[in-house]
Design a protein around this motif. Structure first.
Motif, PDB file in Angstrom:
ATOM      1  N   MET A  50      64.043  25.423  33.733  1.00  0.00           N
ATOM      2  CA  MET A  50      63.197  25.843  32.611  1.00  0.00           C
ATOM      3  C   MET A  50      64.038  26.366  31.450  1.00  0.00           C
ATOM      4  O   MET A  50      63.704  26.145  30.284  1.00  0.00           O
ATOM      5  CB  MET A  50      62.189  26.886  33.087  1.00  0.00           C
ATOM      6  N   LEU A  51      65.166  27.030  31.751  1.00  0.00           N
ATOM      7  CA  LEU A  51      66.066  27.458  30.681  1.00  0.00           C
ATOM      8  C   LEU A  51      66.724  26.241  30.036  1.00  0.00           C
ATOM      9  O   LEU A  51      66.852  26.171  28.800  1.00  0.00           O
ATOM     10  CB  LEU A  51      67.128  28.413  31.214  1.00  0.00           C
ATOM     11  N   GLN A  52      67.151  25.296  30.847  1.00  0.00           N
ATOM     12  CA  GLN A  52      67.736  24.064  30.299  1.00  0.00           C
ATOM     13  C   GLN A  52      66.763  23.393  29.335  1.00  0.00           C
ATOM     14  O   GLN A  52      67.147  22.951  28.240  1.00  0.00           O
ATOM     15  CB  GLN A  52      68.100  23.107  31.439  1.00  0.00           C
ATOM     16  N   LYS A  53      65.506  23.343  29.720  1.00  0.00           N
ATOM     17  CA  LYS A  53      64.484  22.724  28.861  1.00  0.00           C
ATOM     18  C   LYS A  53      64.319  23.510  27.571  1.00  0.00           C
ATOM     19  O   LYS A  53      64.283  22.928  26.477  1.00  0.00           O
ATOM     20  CB  LYS A  53      63.157  22.643  29.614  1.00  0.00           C
ATOM     21  N   GLU A  54      64.229  24.835  27.672  1.00  0.00           N
ATOM     22  CA  GLU A  54      64.030  25.671  26.473  1.00  0.00           C
ATOM     23  C   GLU A  54      65.188  25.537  25.497  1.00  0.00           C
ATOM     24  O   GLU A  54      64.999  25.534  24.280  1.00  0.00           O
ATOM     25  CB  GLU A  54      63.864  27.138  26.877  1.00  0.00           C
ATOM     26  N   LEU A  55      66.424  25.403  26.028  1.00  0.00           N
ATOM     27  CA  LEU A  55      67.607  25.348  25.166  1.00  0.00           C
ATOM     28  C   LEU A  55      68.003  23.921  24.791  1.00  0.00           C
ATOM     29  O   LEU A  55      68.990  23.730  24.067  1.00  0.00           O
ATOM     30  CB  LEU A  55      68.779  26.046  25.865  1.00  0.00           C
ATOM     31  N   GLY A  56      67.273  22.927  25.277  1.00  0.00           N
ATOM     32  CA  GLY A  56      67.565  21.547  24.904  1.00  0.00           C
ATOM     33  C   GLY A  56      68.764  20.974  25.617  1.00  0.00           C
ATOM     34  O   GLY A  56      69.406  20.032  25.113  1.00  0.00           O
TER      35      GLY A  56
ATOM     36  N   ILE B 276      80.017  20.609  33.477  1.00  0.00           N
ATOM     37  CA  ILE B 276      79.303  21.889  33.532  1.00  0.00           C
ATOM     38  C   ILE B 276      78.404  22.012  32.295  1.00  0.00           C
ATOM     39  O   ILE B 276      78.480  21.200  31.360  1.00  0.00           O
ATOM     40  CB  ILE B 276      80.276  23.092  33.578  1.00  0.00           C
ATOM     41  N   GLN B 277      77.568  23.033  32.318  1.00  0.00           N
ATOM     42  CA  GLN B 277      76.865  23.468  31.119  1.00  0.00           C
ATOM     43  C   GLN B 277      77.201  24.946  30.902  1.00  0.00           C
ATOM     44  O   GLN B 277      77.535  25.655  31.856  1.00  0.00           O
ATOM     45  CB  GLN B 277      75.353  23.308  31.276  1.00  0.00           C
ATOM     46  N   MET B 278      77.092  25.388  29.648  1.00  0.00           N
ATOM     47  CA  MET B 278      77.488  26.759  29.323  1.00  0.00           C
ATOM     48  C   MET B 278      76.517  27.340  28.302  1.00  0.00           C
ATOM     49  O   MET B 278      76.117  26.652  27.347  1.00  0.00           O
ATOM     50  CB  MET B 278      78.917  26.775  28.772  1.00  0.00           C
ATOM     51  N   VAL B 279      76.139  28.587  28.507  1.00  0.00           N
ATOM     52  CA  VAL B 279      75.269  29.285  27.573  1.00  0.00           C
ATOM     53  C   VAL B 279      75.943  30.597  27.178  1.00  0.00           C
ATOM     54  O   VAL B 279      76.383  31.366  28.053  1.00  0.00           O
ATOM     55  CB  VAL B 279      73.886  29.581  28.191  1.00  0.00           C
ATOM     56  N   VAL B 280      76.037  30.863  25.881  1.00  0.00           N
ATOM     57  CA  VAL B 280      76.653  32.089  25.356  1.00  0.00           C
ATOM     58  C   VAL B 280      75.599  32.863  24.574  1.00  0.00           C
ATOM     59  O   VAL B 280      74.960  32.322  23.669  1.00  0.00           O
ATOM     60  CB  VAL B 280      77.851  31.756  24.433  1.00  0.00           C
TER      61      VAL B 280
ATOM     62  N   PRO C 234      77.579  19.133  22.033  1.00  0.00           N
ATOM     63  CA  PRO C 234      76.163  19.511  21.891  1.00  0.00           C
ATOM     64  C   PRO C 234      75.343  19.356  23.172  1.00  0.00           C
ATOM     65  O   PRO C 234      74.290  19.970  23.294  1.00  0.00           O
ATOM     66  CB  PRO C 234      75.661  18.566  20.791  1.00  0.00           C
ATOM     67  N   ASN C 235      75.813  18.564  24.103  1.00  0.00           N
ATOM     68  CA  ASN C 235      75.070  18.372  25.347  1.00  0.00           C
ATOM     69  C   ASN C 235      75.486  19.339  26.451  1.00  0.00           C
ATOM     70  O   ASN C 235      74.906  19.319  27.544  1.00  0.00           O
ATOM     71  CB  ASN C 235      75.249  16.931  25.846  1.00  0.00           C
ATOM     72  N   LYS C 236      76.481  20.175  26.145  1.00  0.00           N
ATOM     73  CA  LYS C 236      77.020  21.053  27.201  1.00  0.00           C
ATOM     74  C   LYS C 236      76.948  22.532  26.871  1.00  0.00           C
ATOM     75  O   LYS C 236      76.966  23.369  27.793  1.00  0.00           O
ATOM     76  CB  LYS C 236      78.493  20.686  27.478  1.00  0.00           C
ATOM     77  N   LEU C 237      76.901  22.879  25.604  1.00  0.00           N
ATOM     78  CA  LEU C 237      77.023  24.287  25.211  1.00  0.00           C
ATOM     79  C   LEU C 237      75.887  24.697  24.295  1.00  0.00           C
ATOM     80  O   LEU C 237      75.531  23.981  23.356  1.00  0.00           O
ATOM     81  CB  LEU C 237      78.368  24.502  24.484  1.00  0.00           C
ATOM     82  N   ARG C 238      75.319  25.871  24.570  1.00  0.00           N
ATOM     83  CA  ARG C 238      74.362  26.498  23.668  1.00  0.00           C
ATOM     84  C   ARG C 238      74.875  27.889  23.319  1.00  0.00           C
ATOM     85  O   ARG C 238      75.203  28.681  24.208  1.00  0.00           O
ATOM     86  CB  ARG C 238      72.977  26.610  24.300  1.00  0.00           C
ATOM     87  N   VAL C 239      74.929  28.173  22.030  1.00  0.00           N
ATOM     88  CA  VAL C 239      75.445  29.446  21.525  1.00  0.00           C
ATOM     89  C   VAL C 239      74.316  30.163  20.798  1.00  0.00           C
ATOM     90  O   VAL C 239      73.761  29.643  19.819  1.00  0.00           O
ATOM     91  CB  VAL C 239      76.650  29.222  20.587  1.00  0.00           C
TER      92      VAL C 239
END
Length: 476
Positions: free
Chosen positions: A279-285, A322-326, A346-351
């Protein structure tokens, strides 16, 4: 036993950092042990929103002598969570946005310390122990000591806790006189510090006991790398130094009851953690894939938190599967570093350059790994939350990180996270690659690590018992 906490901030009233969490939690747990009456005194800032807690009641006012001036001091009280809070009211010093960073901070917190001491006979509560926290209240032990021949003050003992040695309260000599202290205090063995005065130095010297917020940090600060210029003072007074680990409020931080999460979960229902991730992955795209390890960073973006290490190998991290969220704000250099990397990957990191408590909980609940490679860390709260929510911390072995994160041992199976020793980017990267390899190739061991992380007990109960024992020893 009667104990008065003196601090500049406290949750849920107002917060800028971990100090507020400690003051909001520890008194409650101490009081729960019985036979101790713990109260808290702090400034009444205009930014406090009392609609969430109830409004304090006016008690009385006195005048505080600040050299040649008389300053108003109102005292208001509020009962919250069975704890009595005292609020010091002064519009001139505290009716302004924020808490710190003003040109007259030395005067503001000299007033606060003096007001605390002058108010004591008016509270109808005479403490056996005054427990002061960080530089903002560090002059209270000095002012109590000055009055040691006064019958009211002579039996009061003081404990001073260092939460972060980097911030010491260094001000011009003239601030001494505002507290009605004379030149005899302006010597190298008292408050003088490179031709200024140092509030924290005063707290260390004049208190009956000095604590820090983890056993490892109390040893680290005796050497120049961590000592921030006070290592010799601390070594001289090491006979009264003690490290007591901060705890986490397990009632407040509980994935099985946390309404901030998409889905509540526990050790018995870890599939809920997987649902939070998707659900977080979906919210953050991000790509919705439960099998990709999600690495979280929730932090102030500063040098202290180890971001120069991340900067050196960020591209190599993001080239992993991996994926990363900051989540956080801080130095522009690091904000721009992460935003630039987000554009490249853009497909791996959300800042997310903000701080949002609700979103932070979602990230703790969704992530698999929590990256915290601090240069130094007196105790650290984030790794404790990560453990509680089953996000395995990957940390540098310093301060409270070393005391709370037990590194995975592939031979014995022990551990609740991952760690590396040297402040070295490639040591961090190697450890991260190893963790990701275990995530992909040893699911049984990974689940075992998550289980041990969530079973780790760093609640306030244990720390509160240590403090209560210390209070008894100091009181005599």
């Amino acid at each position: 036993m009667k104990v008065l906490f003196v601090a500049s901030e406290c949750t849920p009233f107002i917060k800028t950092g971990g100090l507020a969490d400690v003051i909001g939690s520890l008194p409650k747990y101490l009081q729960g042990l019985g036979n101790v009456d713990v109260r808290v005194i702090m400034p009444k800032y205009s930014d406090i929103n009392f609609s969430l807690t109830g409004y304090p009641q006016w008690q009385k006012s006195i005048e505080i002598s600040m050299e040649w001036r008389k300053q108003f001091c109102g005292i208001e009280t509020l009962e919250y969570n069975n704890i009595t809070f005292y609020f010091i009211d002064n519009q001139y010093y505290f009716n302004r946005p924020g808490l710190y960073g003003y040109y007259d901070d030395g005067e503001r917190f000299a007033y606060f310390s003096k007001a605390v001491v002058d108010l004591l006979p008016h509270l109808q509560f005479k403490p056996d122990i005054i427990h002061c926290h960080d530089w903002h209240s560090a002059m209270v032990p000095v002012l109590i000591d000055k009055r040691r021949n006064d019958d009211f003050y002579k039996d009061i003992k003081t404990i001073y806790t260092i939460h972060n040695l980097k911030f010491q309260g260094i001000f011009p000599k003239e601030v001494l006189y505002l507290m009605e202290l004379d030149d005899s205090y302006f010597t190298f063995d008292k408050l003088e510090y490179y031709n200024n005065i140092n509030f924290m130095k005063g707290g260390i010297i004049y208190s009956h006991c000095v604590t820090t917020v983890s056993p490892t940090y109390v040893e680290e600060i005796k050497n120049p790398f961590y000592g921030e210029g006070l290592e010799e003072v601390l070594k001289y007074h090491q006979y009264k130094l003690k490290g007591i680990l901060n705890g986490l409020d397990y009632e407040e931080y509980n994935p099985s009851t946390d309404s901030n999460l998409y889905v509540k979960y526990s050790l018995k229902s870890l599939q809920g953690k997987t649902r939070n991730k998707k659900m977080l992955q979906k919210e953050l795209g991000l790509v919705e894939d439960k099998n990709i390890p999600l690495i979280a960073v929730i932090s102030r973006l500063t040098e202290q938190k180890g971001f120069y290490l991340i900067k050196e190998v960020l591209d190599e991290i993001l080239q992993m599967h991996i994926q990363m969220v900051v989540l956080g704000v801080g130095d522009k250099e690091f904000e721009e570093m992460f935003k630039g990397a987000e554009n490249r990957y853009p497909n791996k990191l959300r800042v997310l350059l903000k701080f949002d408590e609700g979103l932070a909980r979602k990230i703790y609940g969704a992530s698999d790994l929590f990256l915290m490679p601090s240069l130094f860390e007196p105790c650290g709260l984030s790794q404790l939350i990560a453990l509680r929510y089953g996000s395995l911390p990957l940390v540098r072995e310093t301060g409270g990180l070393k005391d709370t994160v037990i590194p995975y041992n592939q031979f014995t199976g022990e551990g609740n996270g991952f760690s590396f020793t040297n402040y070295n980017a490639h040591d961090m990267l190697y450890t991260l690659k190893w963790a990701v390899d275990i995530y992909y190739n040893d699911k049984v061991q990974w689940r075992s690590l998550v289980k041990r992380a969530m079973e780790s007990d760093y609640s306030w109960e244990k720390s509160a018992q240590e403090y209560l024992k210390l209070y008894g020893e100091i009181k005599g």
